[in-house]
Write a protein that holds these residues in place. Structure first.
Motif, PDB file in Angstrom:
ATOM      1  N   VAL A 184       0.869  -1.172  -0.008  1.00  0.00           N
ATOM      2  CA  VAL A 184      -0.069   0.135  -0.097  1.00  0.00           C
ATOM      3  C   VAL A 184       0.955   1.062   0.038  1.00  0.00           C
ATOM      4  O   VAL A 184       1.315   1.732   1.140  1.00  0.00           O
ATOM      5  N   ALA A 185       1.517   1.560  -1.180  1.00  0.00           N
ATOM      6  CA  ALA A 185       2.542   2.600  -1.295  1.00  0.00           C
ATOM      7  C   ALA A 185       2.022   4.208  -0.889  1.00  0.00           C
ATOM      8  O   ALA A 185       2.628   4.810  -0.175  1.00  0.00           O
ATOM      9  N   GLU A 186       0.739   4.307  -1.099  1.00  0.00           N
ATOM     10  CA  GLU A 186      -0.008   5.916  -0.775  1.00  0.00           C
ATOM     11  C   GLU A 186      -0.039   5.973   0.848  1.00  0.00           C
ATOM     12  O   GLU A 186       0.663   6.792   1.373  1.00  0.00           O
ATOM     13  N   GLU A 187      -0.305   4.767   1.634  1.00  0.00           N
ATOM     14  CA  GLU A 187      -0.334   5.047   2.988  1.00  0.00           C
ATOM     15  C   GLU A 187       1.482   5.118   3.401  1.00  0.00           C
ATOM     16  O   GLU A 187       1.495   5.532   4.748  1.00  0.00           O
ATOM     17  N   ALA A 188       2.094   4.189   2.777  1.00  0.00           N
ATOM     18  CA  ALA A 188       3.572   4.428   3.209  1.00  0.00           C
ATOM     19  C   ALA A 188       4.196   5.787   3.071  1.00  0.00           C
ATOM     20  O   ALA A 188       4.833   6.262   3.908  1.00  0.00           O
ATOM     21  N   THR A 189       3.950   6.322   1.993  1.00  0.00           N
ATOM     22  CA  THR A 189       4.091   7.730   1.619  1.00  0.00           C
ATOM     23  C   THR A 189       3.737   8.653   2.852  1.00  0.00           C
ATOM     24  O   THR A 189       4.566   9.712   3.182  1.00  0.00           O
ATOM     25  N   GLY A 190       2.374   8.505   3.108  1.00  0.00           N
ATOM     26  CA  GLY A 190       1.965   9.508   4.084  1.00  0.00           C
ATOM     27  C   GLY A 190       2.592   9.178   5.515  1.00  0.00           C
ATOM     28  O   GLY A 190       2.856  10.231   6.317  1.00  0.00           O
ATOM     29  N   SER A 191       2.945   8.086   5.754  1.00  0.00           N
ATOM     30  CA  SER A 191       3.529   7.783   7.098  1.00  0.00           C
ATOM     31  C   SER A 191       4.826   8.424   7.198  1.00  0.00           C
ATOM     32  O   SER A 191       5.081   8.941   8.252  1.00  0.00           O
ATOM     33  N   LEU A 192       5.820   8.221   5.928  1.00  0.00           N
ATOM     34  CA  LEU A 192       7.007   8.835   5.869  1.00  0.00           C
ATOM     35  C   LEU A 192       6.992  10.328   5.934  1.00  0.00           C
ATOM     36  O   LEU A 192       7.906  10.940   6.508  1.00  0.00           O
ATOM     37  N   ALA A 193       5.863  10.734   5.536  1.00  0.00           N
ATOM     38  CA  ALA A 193       5.840  12.349   5.462  1.00  0.00           C
ATOM     39  C   ALA A 193       5.517  12.776   6.895  1.00  0.00           C
ATOM     40  O   ALA A 193       6.227  13.765   7.210  1.00  0.00           O
ATOM     41  N   GLN A 194       4.962  11.962   7.674  1.00  0.00           N
ATOM     42  CA  GLN A 194       4.536  12.460   9.072  1.00  0.00           C
ATOM     43  C   GLN A 194       5.666  12.312   9.755  1.00  0.00           C
ATOM     44  O   GLN A 194       5.919  13.265  10.699  1.00  0.00           O
ATOM     45  N   PHE A 195       6.291  11.126   9.593  1.00  0.00           N
ATOM     46  CA  PHE A 195       7.833  11.101  10.313  1.00  0.00           C
ATOM     47  C   PHE A 195       8.754  12.117  10.151  1.00  0.00           C
ATOM     48  O   PHE A 195       9.252  12.557  10.956  1.00  0.00           O
ATOM     49  N   ALA A 196       8.993  12.727   8.670  1.00  0.00           N
ATOM     50  CA  ALA A 196       9.849  13.629   8.349  1.00  0.00           C
ATOM     51  C   ALA A 196       9.236  14.925   9.087  1.00  0.00           C
ATOM     52  O   ALA A 196      10.185  15.713   9.598  1.00  0.00           O
ATOM     53  N   ILE A 197       8.120  15.356   9.037  1.00  0.00           N
ATOM     54  CA  ILE A 197       7.415  16.594   9.711  1.00  0.00           C
ATOM     55  C   ILE A 197       7.850  16.686  10.986  1.00  0.00           C
ATOM     56  O   ILE A 197       8.403  17.417  11.565  1.00  0.00           O
ATOM     57  N   ASN A 198       7.531  15.447  11.757  1.00  0.00           N
ATOM     58  CA  ASN A 198       7.990  15.324  13.071  1.00  0.00           C
ATOM     59  C   ASN A 198       9.341  15.625  13.411  1.00  0.00           C
ATOM     60  O   ASN A 198       9.675  16.523  14.548  1.00  0.00           O
ATOM     61  N   VAL A 199      10.199  14.717  12.654  1.00  0.00           N
ATOM     62  CA  VAL A 199      11.743  15.127  12.936  1.00  0.00           C
ATOM     63  C   VAL A 199      12.394  16.379  12.800  1.00  0.00           C
ATOM     64  O   VAL A 199      12.889  16.956  13.629  1.00  0.00           O
ATOM     65  N   ALA A 200      11.743  17.051  11.662  1.00  0.00           N
ATOM     66  CA  ALA A 200      12.216  18.377  11.271  1.00  0.00           C
ATOM     67  C   ALA A 200      11.830  19.578  12.283  1.00  0.00           C
ATOM     68  O   ALA A 200      12.689  20.184  12.858  1.00  0.00           O
ATOM     69  N   MET A 201      10.549  19.298  12.595  1.00  0.00           N
ATOM     70  CA  MET A 201       9.874  20.300  13.679  1.00  0.00           C
ATOM     71  C   MET A 201      10.465  20.061  15.152  1.00  0.00           C
ATOM     72  O   MET A 201      10.467  20.963  15.699  1.00  0.00           O
ATOM     73  N   ILE A 202      10.778  18.864  15.588  1.00  0.00           N
ATOM     74  CA  ILE A 202      11.370  18.562  16.912  1.00  0.00           C
ATOM     75  C   ILE A 202      12.559  19.117  16.839  1.00  0.00           C
ATOM     76  O   ILE A 202      12.924  20.067  17.771  1.00  0.00           O
ATOM     77  N   VAL A 203      13.385  19.192  15.915  1.00  0.00           N
ATOM     78  CA  VAL A 203      14.904  19.594  16.087  1.00  0.00           C
ATOM     79  C   VAL A 203      14.702  21.102  15.993  1.00  0.00           C
ATOM     80  O   VAL A 203      15.329  21.936  16.805  1.00  0.00           O
ATOM     81  N   ALA A 204      13.809  21.809  15.135  1.00  0.00           N
ATOM     82  CA  ALA A 204      13.712  23.039  15.028  1.00  0.00           C
ATOM     83  C   ALA A 204      13.157  23.600  16.216  1.00  0.00           C
ATOM     84  O   ALA A 204      13.714  24.537  16.726  1.00  0.00           O
ATOM     85  N   GLY A 205      12.052  23.035  16.935  1.00  0.00           N
ATOM     86  CA  GLY A 205      11.610  23.566  18.265  1.00  0.00           C
ATOM     87  C   GLY A 205      12.733  23.531  19.278  1.00  0.00           C
ATOM     88  O   GLY A 205      12.736  24.620  20.081  1.00  0.00           O
ATOM     89  N   ALA A 206      13.394  22.246  19.141  1.00  0.00           N
ATOM     90  CA  ALA A 206      14.512  22.144  20.342  1.00  0.00           C
ATOM     91  C   ALA A 206      15.706  23.323  20.034  1.00  0.00           C
ATOM     92  O   ALA A 206      16.095  23.871  21.168  1.00  0.00           O
ATOM     93  N   VAL A 207      15.997  23.534  19.030  1.00  0.00           N
ATOM     94  CA  VAL A 207      17.338  24.557  18.368  1.00  0.00           C
ATOM     95  C   VAL A 207      16.664  25.813  18.964  1.00  0.00           C
ATOM     96  O   VAL A 207      17.388  26.596  19.632  1.00  0.00           O
ATOM     97  N   VAL A 208      15.521  26.054  18.596  1.00  0.00           N
ATOM     98  CA  VAL A 208      14.914  27.592  18.785  1.00  0.00           C
ATOM     99  C   VAL A 208      14.859  27.776  20.522  1.00  0.00           C
ATOM    100  O   VAL A 208      15.385  28.822  20.816  1.00  0.00           O
ATOM    101  N   CYS A 209      14.322  26.891  20.880  1.00  0.00           N
ATOM    102  CA  CYS A 209      14.289  26.839  22.579  1.00  0.00           C
ATOM    103  C   CYS A 209      15.411  26.929  23.186  1.00  0.00           C
ATOM    104  O   CYS A 209      15.738  27.936  24.225  1.00  0.00           O
ATOM    105  N   LEU A 210      16.452  25.998  22.740  1.00  0.00           N
ATOM    106  CA  LEU A 210      17.849  26.218  23.380  1.00  0.00           C
ATOM    107  C   LEU A 210      18.703  27.410  23.250  1.00  0.00           C
ATOM    108  O   LEU A 210      19.228  28.011  24.175  1.00  0.00           O
TER     109      LEU A 210
END
Length: 309
Positions: A269-295
């Motif tokens: 089910v490629a479409e669901e895999a793509t959506g999941s990986l997009a969710q993962f990438a968004i979370n990783v990027a924003m966690i790092v961004a939020g942590a950097v700004v806070c620090l």
């Protein structure tokens, strides 16, 4: 209070003692002459208010004692001393708000290394998350978020970026990739085993799963929650509030998203895999961004606070 132990070359000991005695945040200074064997020299000990510790460590490392000697810090659980109370009162701000940069760097650098325990936890957490999403069981998804140790490398990346420690940042990225790689492989294997055992198949994945559908359907809130979680996680790290970190882990969907991507690919089910990986990438990027700004904000605010004092 924090207990500071310094191993100092004998010709530097007098300067170390003068530094500690002149600092109002330090007290209970003790010198053990000639006691250190490796590295050779003297041992100087003192109790330092946590909110005044960072400037002391900056001066000691500026003297080269982290290379020619040794510096160690440990928390003092109980201190019954009028001098210690006075030192805490003289130090800037509150100990709960203090940012001890050397402590943060040391703690996160340890999280940037790959260990068998880390890989095992990532594999187990991702597999649990995969099963939770596949069978629409939010309790399992929450459990996977708590078990997964992925915030350690994410915090190491954030601290390394702020401190411009590119080698550590690269190592932390490799550790993060290895952990999620192990989790992805374990989840694919489990998905195929579930299919072989007749417990799940593509129809299970395509069935209506309203309680966990957010895992593969990122939206604007994914960006916001990721940034807020990164900031909260960094505050938890710098202030030592481990209970806050548990809440941070529950709020992000990195581990379940990778698990769901794995089972979606395993079941074609490629479409669901793509959506999941997009969710993962968004979370990783924003966690790092939020942590950097806070620090950056924490570090700047604390520097101003210390300078004004």
């Amino acid at each position: 209070m924090q207990h500071l132990r310094v191993v100092s070359p004998s010709d530097t000991t007098a300067d170390v003692v003068d530094l500690l005695r002149a600092d109002p945040a330090a007290t209970n200074v003790v010198v053990l002459a000639g006691c250190a064997v490796d590295p050779p020299g003297d041992v100087v000990m003192a109790d330092v208010a946590r909110e005044g510790l960072s400037p002391v460590l900056d001066r000691l490392t500026g003297m080269g004692l982290d290379r020619e000697g040794s510096l160690a810090v440990e928390a003092v659980d109980t201190s019954l001393s009028h001098r210690a109370t006075r030192a805490e009162a003289a130090a800037p701000g509150l100990s709960e708000d203090a940012l001890v940069w050397h402590e943060v760097v040391d703690r996160t650098e340890a999280e940037s290394r790959i260990s068998l325990g880390y890989l095992a936890l990532m594999a187990l957490a991702t597999t649990i998350g995969m099963i939770g999403v596949l069978f629409d069981q939010p309790i399992l998804v929450v459990g996977a978020m708590v078990v997964g140790p992925d915030f350690g490398p994410l915090a190491a990346i954030s601290v390394a970026l702020v401190g411009r420690r590119w080698r550590v940042a690269g190592r932390a990225v490799a550790t993060l990739a290895a952990g999620f790689g192990a989790g992805f492989a374990a989840s694919v294997l489990m998905a195929l085993l579930l299919q072989a055992w007749g417990l799940a198949d593509q129809a299970t994945l395509l069935a209506d799963r309203p309680q966990t559908s957010f895992i593969w359907a990122p939206d604007a809130l994914s960006w916001i929650v990721g940034a807020l979680a990164g900031a909260a996680g960094m505050i938890s790290l710098t202030t030592g509030r481990s209970g806050v970190l548990v809440g941070v882990l529950i709020s992000v969907t990195t581990v379940p998203a990778v698990g769901n991507a794995a089972v979606a690919l395993a079941y074609g089910v490629a479409e669901e895999a793509t959506g999941s990986l997009a969710q993962f990438a968004i979370n990783v990027a924003m966690i790092v961004a939020g942590a950097v700004v806070c620090l950056v904000i924490q570090r700047s605010w604390w520097r101003v606070r210390v300078w004004r004092t």
